[in-house]
Scaffold this active site. Structure first.
Site, mmCIF file in Angstrom:
data_model
loop_
_atom_site.group_PDB
_atom_site.id
_atom_site.type_symbol
_atom_site.label_atom_id
_atom_site.label_comp_id
_atom_site.label_asym_id
_atom_site.label_seq_id
_atom_site.Cartn_x
_atom_site.Cartn_y
_atom_site.Cartn_z
ATOM 1 N N LYS A 86 60.689 64.701 -60.500
ATOM 2 C CA LYS A 86 59.225 64.724 -60.586
ATOM 3 C C LYS A 86 58.793 64.638 -62.031
ATOM 4 C CE LYS A 86 55.010 67.392 -59.769
ATOM 5 N NZ LYS A 86 54.365 68.611 -59.262
ATOM 6 N N GLU A 108 43.297 76.542 -61.604
ATOM 7 C CA GLU A 108 44.678 77.022 -61.434
ATOM 8 C C GLU A 108 45.038 78.183 -62.350
ATOM 9 O OE1 GLU A 108 49.247 75.292 -61.103
ATOM 10 O OE2 GLU A 108 47.595 73.966 -61.661
ATOM 11 N N GLU A 160 56.059 67.876 -53.215
ATOM 12 C CA GLU A 160 55.625 68.093 -54.596
ATOM 13 C C GLU A 160 55.260 69.558 -54.820
ATOM 14 O OE1 GLU A 160 51.841 66.907 -57.457
ATOM 15 O OE2 GLU A 160 52.288 65.635 -55.726
ATOM 16 N N GLU A 214 43.829 59.260 -57.699
ATOM 17 C CA GLU A 214 43.758 60.718 -57.783
ATOM 18 C C GLU A 214 43.290 61.169 -59.162
ATOM 19 O OE1 GLU A 214 46.881 64.421 -57.914
ATOM 20 O OE2 GLU A 214 47.093 63.018 -56.243
#
Length: 401
Positions: free
Chosen positions: A155, A205, A249, A385
């Site tokens: 990733k 977050e 993910e 995105e």
């Protein structure tokens, strides 16, 4: 920098059962460029003046912060806090200070006045320049996917920027108002990083918080844009919860957070499946990880440094992902995907992942947005995105992408 003893003024109302109406929004309204504003789901902070700056040297950052806070307490600040930002590159200088005065209030979401509308921004005259172009960004994603299929890494988070130029000097207080009122349950910040430059944004977050021996982390990974149509918005949320690509993910990020916190915590609780967190622009897969601290001397910032960068903002393996980022992104991330937050002399604090943000100068904004790229990623979807993530800040200035 002040060398005379200072006594911090605290208006601490975050623990009250019945928060004062208008207390948090009053701090939001009092913000002026050059000071530090931070709103979290537990409190609202506004600083005034600088008592001390955390130095940049070879010592670990948590040690430098602890030393600076201890010196501030000896100088007469009864409850010293450090407030500011840490860059993505841990070897670069942080922008952390102990303020002369710190005012606090309950969280913005607890203040009924946060629901009042703000003035509509004037979109006229803005010039936009994407760096890299959407086509170049998509090509970078495709190249990373090819390497993943060859087994080089699993990733990487690749980002792109939008450079906005305004016809007149920026109105940072107005931007901050719009960011805060659009997502009052998130983490809104405006912090000077270098002379003439401000880091401003609204992140969803939490990297990690510590209160006593209780530790909380809330990794987000896996996203989809919101829709103005209610039925479509619900469909997108449901699809995200079932998306094999996004669930993979997300699991990579949660595993990384779990492993990092296991060094510091017992009784770690990691839910088996993610839930959803929504902002005005995006749906995110979310997992809340909780634990009990084993070492009372481990501060919230020490935990944050052990976690940073998580696979949610860098990738895995970390060293390889960093190298791919350096090779692919034609810009320096600076404080984007670093951390912002606060910490006190007791080790408590909240540190937030620096996303949905921009770096602001006199007439210019550099917006950042990234997407997690895995082997199943589609370059066009990841480009879309990042475009959706830009909406958080574009709405604050009234610009359409």
């Amino acid at each position: 920098m002040s060398t005379a003893p200072q006594v911090a003024t605290h208006v601490t109302t975050a623990e009250q059962a019945h928060p004062v109406v208008g207390a948090a929004t009053a701090l939001l309204a009092a913000y002026t460029p050059g000071e530090r504003f931070l709103a979290t789901p537990t409190r609202t902070l506004l600083t005034d003046g600088v008592h001390a700056e955390v130095p940049h040297d070879e010592r670990p950052l948590p040690e430098r912060v602890a030393t600076t806070l201890a010196a501030a307490r000896r100088a007469g600040i009864n409850e010293p806090y450090v407030v500011g930002a840490v860059p993505f590159d841990h070897t670069a200088p942080a922008a952390l200070t102990v303020p002369e005065t710190l005012r606090t209030a309950p969280p913005l979401a607890a203040d009924p006045l946060i629901a009042l509308p703000t003035e509509t921004p004037d979109p006229a005259g803005w010039q936009l320049r994407p760096v890299p172009s959407p086509e170049e960004y998509g090509a970078g994603v495709a190249a990373a996917v090819d390497r993943m299929w060859r087994g080089d890494f699993s990733k990487v988070v690749l980002a792109r920027t939008l450079e906005l130029t305004a016809p007149t000097p920026l109105d940072l207080p107005a931007m901050l108002q719009r960011l805060a009122r659009r997502d009052p349950n998130g983490y809104t910040f405006a912090l000077p990083t270098t002379p003439g430059r401000t880091l401003i944004g609204a992140s969803p977050e939490l990297l990690v918080s510590r209160r006593g021996n209780k530790v909380v982390a809330n990794p987000l990974a896996g996203s989809t844009p919101r829709s103005d149509d209610l039925a479509e918005d619900v469909r997108r949320a449901a699809a995200l919860l079932e998306s094999a690509k996004d669930l993979h993910e997300h699991s990579v990020v949660v595993d990384g957070v779990h492993q990092a916190l296991a060094t510091f915590c017992t009784d770690l609780s990691v839910p088996p499946r993610p839930t959803l967190v929504r902002t005005a622009a995006m749906w995110h897969l979310s997992t809340t990880v909780t634990g009990t601290l084993t070492d009372p001397d481990a501060s919230a910032l020490e935990l944050a440094c052990a976690l940073h960068p998580t696979p949610a903002v860098c990738g895995t393996p970390t060293a390889t992902a960093r190298e791919v980022i350096r090779e692919t992104e034609p810009f320096d991330r600076g404080f984007f995907t670093g951390v912002v937050g606060w910490g006190d002399a007791n080790g408590d604090g909240e540190w937030v992942v620096t996303i949905r943000c921009a770096e602001a100068e006199e007439r210019g904004l550099r917006l950042y947005a990234g997407a997690g790229v895995v082997a199943a990623s589609d370059p066009a979807a990841e480009t879309a995105e990042t475009g959706a993530k830009f909406r958080t800040f574009l709405n604050a200035v009234g610009v359409e992408l």
